[in-house]
Each structure stands twice: as structure tokens, then as C-alpha cells.
Design a protein around this motif. Sequence first.
Motif, PDB file in Angstrom:
ATOM      1  N   GLN A  74       8.188  -6.873   3.437  1.00 49.04           N
ATOM      2  CA  GLN A  74       7.637  -5.567   3.096  1.00 49.04           C
ATOM      3  C   GLN A  74       6.114  -5.632   3.109  1.00 49.04           C
ATOM      4  N   VAL A  75       5.505  -4.496   3.494  1.00 50.99           N
ATOM      5  CA  VAL A  75       4.043  -4.363   3.521  1.00 50.99           C
ATOM      6  C   VAL A  75       3.577  -3.937   2.138  1.00 50.99           C
ATOM      7  N   LEU A  76       2.644  -4.698   1.572  1.00 50.53           N
ATOM      8  CA  LEU A  76       2.070  -4.304   0.293  1.00 50.53           C
ATOM      9  C   LEU A  76       1.065  -3.176   0.502  1.00 50.53           C
ATOM     10  N   ARG A  77       0.836  -2.393  -0.545  1.00 48.25           N
ATOM     11  CA  ARG A  77      -0.122  -1.286  -0.443  1.00 48.25           C
ATOM     12  C   ARG A  77      -1.512  -1.794  -0.104  1.00 48.25           C
ATOM     13  N   PRO A  78      -2.301  -0.944   0.611  1.00 46.61           N
ATOM     14  CA  PRO A  78      -1.999   0.418   1.071  1.00 46.61           C
ATOM     15  C   PRO A  78      -1.168   0.417   2.347  1.00 46.61           C
ATOM     16  N   TRP A  79      -0.369   1.476   2.501  1.00 47.34           N
ATOM     17  CA  TRP A  79       0.421   1.638   3.708  1.00 47.34           C
ATOM     18  C   TRP A  79      -0.332   2.418   4.784  1.00 47.34           C
ATOM     19  N   TRP A  80      -1.533   2.916   4.465  1.00 46.53           N
ATOM     20  CA  TRP A  80      -2.383   3.609   5.431  1.00 46.53           C
ATOM     21  C   TRP A  80      -3.762   2.975   5.376  1.00 46.53           C
ATOM     22  N   LEU A  81      -4.316   2.690   6.529  1.00 51.02           N
ATOM     23  CA  LEU A  81      -5.670   2.123   6.633  1.00 51.02           C
ATOM     24  C   LEU A  81      -6.607   3.242   7.079  1.00 51.02           C
ATOM     25  N   VAL A  82      -7.659   3.517   6.278  1.00 50.27           N
ATOM     26  CA  VAL A  82      -8.589   4.620   6.544  1.00 50.27           C
ATOM     27  C   VAL A  82      -9.933   4.030   6.954  1.00 50.27           C
ATOM     28  N   PHE A  83     -10.464   4.526   8.092  1.00 55.30           N
ATOM     29  CA  PHE A  83     -11.771   4.102   8.614  1.00 55.30           C
ATOM     30  C   PHE A  83     -12.668   5.346   8.674  1.00 55.30           C
ATOM     31  N   ARG A  84     -13.617   5.418   7.749  1.00 57.37           N
ATOM     32  CA  ARG A  84     -14.527   6.576   7.713  1.00 57.37           C
ATOM     33  C   ARG A  84     -15.780   6.295   8.541  1.00 57.37           C
ATOM     34  N   PRO A  85     -16.269   7.310   9.274  1.00 60.41           N
ATOM     35  CA  PRO A  85     -17.479   7.088  10.078  1.00 60.41           C
ATOM     36  C   PRO A  85     -18.774   7.160   9.267  1.00 60.41           C
ATOM     37  N   TRP A  86     -18.676   7.385   7.980  1.00 60.81           N
ATOM     38  CA  TRP A  86     -19.868   7.414   7.140  1.00 60.81           C
ATOM     39  C   TRP A  86     -19.698   6.381   6.017  1.00 60.81           C
ATOM     40  N   HIS A  87     -20.799   6.099   5.360  1.00 62.05           N
ATOM     41  CA  HIS A  87     -20.785   5.108   4.291  1.00 62.05           C
ATOM     42  C   HIS A  87     -20.765   5.821   2.943  1.00 62.05           C
ATOM     43  N   ASP A  88     -19.882   5.338   2.070  1.00 56.18           N
ATOM     44  CA  ASP A  88     -19.778   5.870   0.723  1.00 56.18           C
ATOM     45  C   ASP A  88     -19.880   4.682  -0.230  1.00 56.18           C
ATOM     46  N   ALA A  89     -20.893   4.687  -1.077  1.00 59.08           N
ATOM     47  CA  ALA A  89     -21.132   3.558  -1.970  1.00 59.08           C
ATOM     48  C   ALA A  89     -20.004   3.389  -2.985  1.00 59.08           C
ATOM     49  N   SER A  90     -19.255   4.449  -3.284  1.00 60.58           N
ATOM     50  CA  SER A  90     -18.177   4.338  -4.273  1.00 60.58           C
ATOM     51  C   SER A  90     -16.922   3.668  -3.681  1.00 60.58           C
ATOM     52  N   VAL A  91     -16.723   3.828  -2.387  1.00 60.49           N
ATOM     53  CA  VAL A  91     -15.569   3.183  -1.711  1.00 60.49           C
ATOM     54  C   VAL A  91     -16.076   2.527  -0.427  1.00 60.49           C
ATOM     55  N   PRO A  92     -16.842   1.455  -0.566  1.00 60.30           N
ATOM     56  CA  PRO A  92     -17.430   0.846   0.644  1.00 60.30           C
ATOM     57  C   PRO A  92     -16.377   0.260   1.569  1.00 60.30           C
ATOM     58  N   HIS A  93     -15.190  -0.099   1.048  1.00 59.71           N
ATOM     59  CA  HIS A  93     -14.175  -0.726   1.906  1.00 59.71           C
ATOM     60  C   HIS A  93     -13.563   0.265   2.896  1.00 59.71           C
ATOM     61  N   LEU A  94     -13.828   1.578   2.725  1.00 59.25           N
ATOM     62  CA  LEU A  94     -13.298   2.564   3.648  1.00 59.25           C
ATOM     63  C   LEU A  94     -14.197   2.808   4.844  1.00 59.25           C
ATOM     64  N   THR A  95     -15.368   2.195   4.878  1.00 56.92           N
ATOM     65  CA  THR A  95     -16.285   2.392   5.991  1.00 56.92           C
ATOM     66  C   THR A  95     -15.662   1.831   7.269  1.00 56.92           C
ATOM     67  N   TRP A  96     -15.958   2.464   8.399  1.00 53.71           N
ATOM     68  CA  TRP A  96     -15.284   2.148   9.657  1.00 53.71           C
ATOM     69  C   TRP A  96     -15.513   0.710  10.121  1.00 53.71           C
ATOM     70  N   ASP A  97     -16.683   0.116   9.772  1.00 55.71           N
ATOM     71  CA  ASP A  97     -16.991  -1.220  10.276  1.00 55.71           C
ATOM     72  C   ASP A  97     -16.552  -2.338   9.329  1.00 55.71           C
ATOM     73  N   VAL A  98     -15.769  -2.022   8.294  1.00 52.95           N
ATOM     74  CA  VAL A  98     -15.229  -3.032   7.384  1.00 52.95           C
ATOM     75  C   VAL A  98     -13.771  -3.294   7.777  1.00 52.95           C
ATOM     76  N   PRO A  99     -13.401  -4.535   8.210  1.00 52.07           N
ATOM     77  CA  PRO A  99     -11.999  -4.808   8.574  1.00 52.07           C
ATOM     78  C   PRO A  99     -11.076  -4.602   7.381  1.00 52.07           C
ATOM     79  N   LYS A 100      -9.909  -4.064   7.655  1.00 51.01           N
ATOM     80  CA  LYS A 100      -8.909  -3.800   6.619  1.00 51.01           C
ATOM     81  C   LYS A 100      -7.822  -4.884   6.680  1.00 51.01           C
ATOM     82  N   THR A 101      -7.441  -5.432   5.510  1.00 55.92           N
ATOM     83  CA  THR A 101      -6.454  -6.522   5.423  1.00 55.92           C
ATOM     84  C   THR A 101      -5.079  -5.949   5.128  1.00 55.92           C
ATOM     85  N   VAL A 102      -4.085  -6.425   5.883  1.00 54.92           N
ATOM     86  CA  VAL A 102      -2.679  -6.048   5.682  1.00 54.92           C
ATOM     87  C   VAL A 102      -1.949  -7.290   5.171  1.00 54.92           C
TER      88      VAL A 102
END
Length: 338
Positions: A117-145
Motif C-alpha cells: 500500500q502507498v502511504l499518504r499523500p496519495w496525490w503529489l502537488v507541484f506548484r509553480p510558485w513558492h509558498d514559505a508555509s508549504v515549501p515542499h509543494l514547490t514544483w522544483d522539490v522532488p516528492k517522495t513516495v
Amino acid sequence: WHDASVPHLTWDVPKTVTVVGQPDHVVDGDAEYKVTTRVINTNDARYAALDPPDVILVNKDNKETAPPAQIYIDPITPLVTTEDGGQAEFVVSLSRKPLFDAPVTVEVASTDESEGQVLRPWWLVFRPWHDASVPHLTWDVPKTVTVVGMDDVAVDGDQQYRVTLRVINTNDQGYAALNLPDVTLINNDNDAPQPTPIPYTPAPQPTPFDVGRAEDCHGGRSAGPRRGRRRGVQGDDARDQHERRAVRRAGPARRHPGEQGQQGDGTARADLHRPDHAPCHDGGWGAGRVCRVAQPKAALRRARDGRGAPYTPEPQPTPIPPTPIPYTPAPQPTPAPY
């Protein structure tokens, strides 16, 4: 007329029209379009009758210069999980910033949740802008599954399963058109296989001893099993001693003919006639003589109680009586005269 407060409205001052291109979120190349003009309000009939020409413009596409959209999948651990809860991890990253300020969302799912089974999150979000409150959602940060192995009670060996990825939400057509490959994993089994049952094969039973089986007189071995050994005595000596004791107990009437007289038919009681080709002990008996064989008590008891194999005596040849040799006295010497 001329009005000093709004001099640009005077009829003899040229008026400027500004047109701004708009993004269309589609890689469609340069697009041509028109700007139309017409007279809508005047009392001068000469201007009211005019039809000004349209202005043709070209909107340049800005997506041709963007690099191709790619989504990379890289394992950071071996893609192996275990039924003991062992985990596997891989990362997902984008090749470029999404266009039109549109986030890219990737869905992750397991094809067999009974194995992994895949642990959460089940959706990976890549935002084209930078948000200091959720930096891991920025598009250039690799997402771990992270995928965790699941336990079952079946002895099914190591099982293969897959994790699927697909783009489900974006206005960037470069990413929306991608068909992402599946990630193949193996879930190692922790259940020990059951031992294979061994079919029971009964041990072969020995052939029952035939009562009356003949052996040669000096202890030669017969085809049947060897029975009746005395404790502490091995081999042919045991049979010889057993035979001699049996003959002594039988008395003179049951001994071998030649050692003590015969019965009326030339055989001793309970004796067996020996075939012509059978050897005898070194007593010098000829062919067709009678030889008695002592039998073990245990075999006799089994035959008596019906537990042994029924004994069928072999047909014996008619004994050949010995030819009497006439007695001829030796000639006596003539005594010398005195």
C-alpha cells in the motif's frame, strides 16, 4: 472644438489603440486575429456612412520556447517490500516549471493493496510558485513516495505488484499529455512452506519359515530364512549343535540309518528323504540315503497354531534300498603240520 482641459479629444489629435495578447494554455503556435472599427455615433452623414477596415494582428505563442515536459521517477531504495512491514521508496520530480501558473497534480495508487500500500499523500502537488508555509509543494522539490508491504496468511511466495502514476489536474498541456510508466515492486513472503507429507510404505514382512525345509546334513544353508540360533553361537555351529541334540533326544529309532537300524520302510520316523543330488556330511553316505533335519521350536509352534505358512511337503523319490554285498569269508591259511 478645442477644449484646453481635454486637448486629446480634439478632432485633429490622433487617437491611440493598444492591444494586449492573452495566453491560451494551448501549444498552438502564432495565432492571427482582427480588431474591428466602426462609426457608431455622429450627426455628420458623411462619417456615418463610412465602414473603417479591420486591423489584423498576430498573437505570438510563448510555449514553443519552453523545454519538453517530463516527469522523472527515481528509486532511492530497492523496490522490494516485505510482509513483515518492510518499505520501499522512490521520488517523483518535474523537468520544468509548469506554465500559466497552473499546478500539476499526480495521483499514486497500488494495483494490489493486499501485497503493498502507498502511504499518504496519495496525490503529489507541484506548484509553480513558492509558498514559505508549504515549501515542499514547490514544483522544483522532488516528492517522495513510500510503499509498505502487507502481510497475509497464504504461503504464496514472493509476489510482484505495481504502483501506478498519472497526471490528473493541470492546465499545462505538456504535463497533461504524459503517460507515466508504472513502478514494479516485489513483496517478499514471510510464511514458511508446509513440509511435504511422506507417504507411508509398510516394511516388507519376512517369509514365514516352512516347517520341514531340508538342509544339508553338515549345516549347509537353505533358501529359507535362518532361524533357531542359540545365543552366543553363530553360523553353522549353531545348526550342527541343534541337529545333534535333536538326534540324541529322538533315540535310536530316529537316528540316521547306518548309525542305528532302520524302520521297516527303510526310513526313520519324521525324517525326510534326501534327493540324489543333495550333499551329506562327511559320514560317507551314498546317494539316496536318509538325512534328518532338526527344526526350530518357534517354527514348529507357529505351524501348530496356524500362524505360519502352511507346509506342503515336496514329493520325495522312492528310496533305493542298498544292494546287500554277500559275505565271503577270507581264506584261512592252512596250518603247518606240527
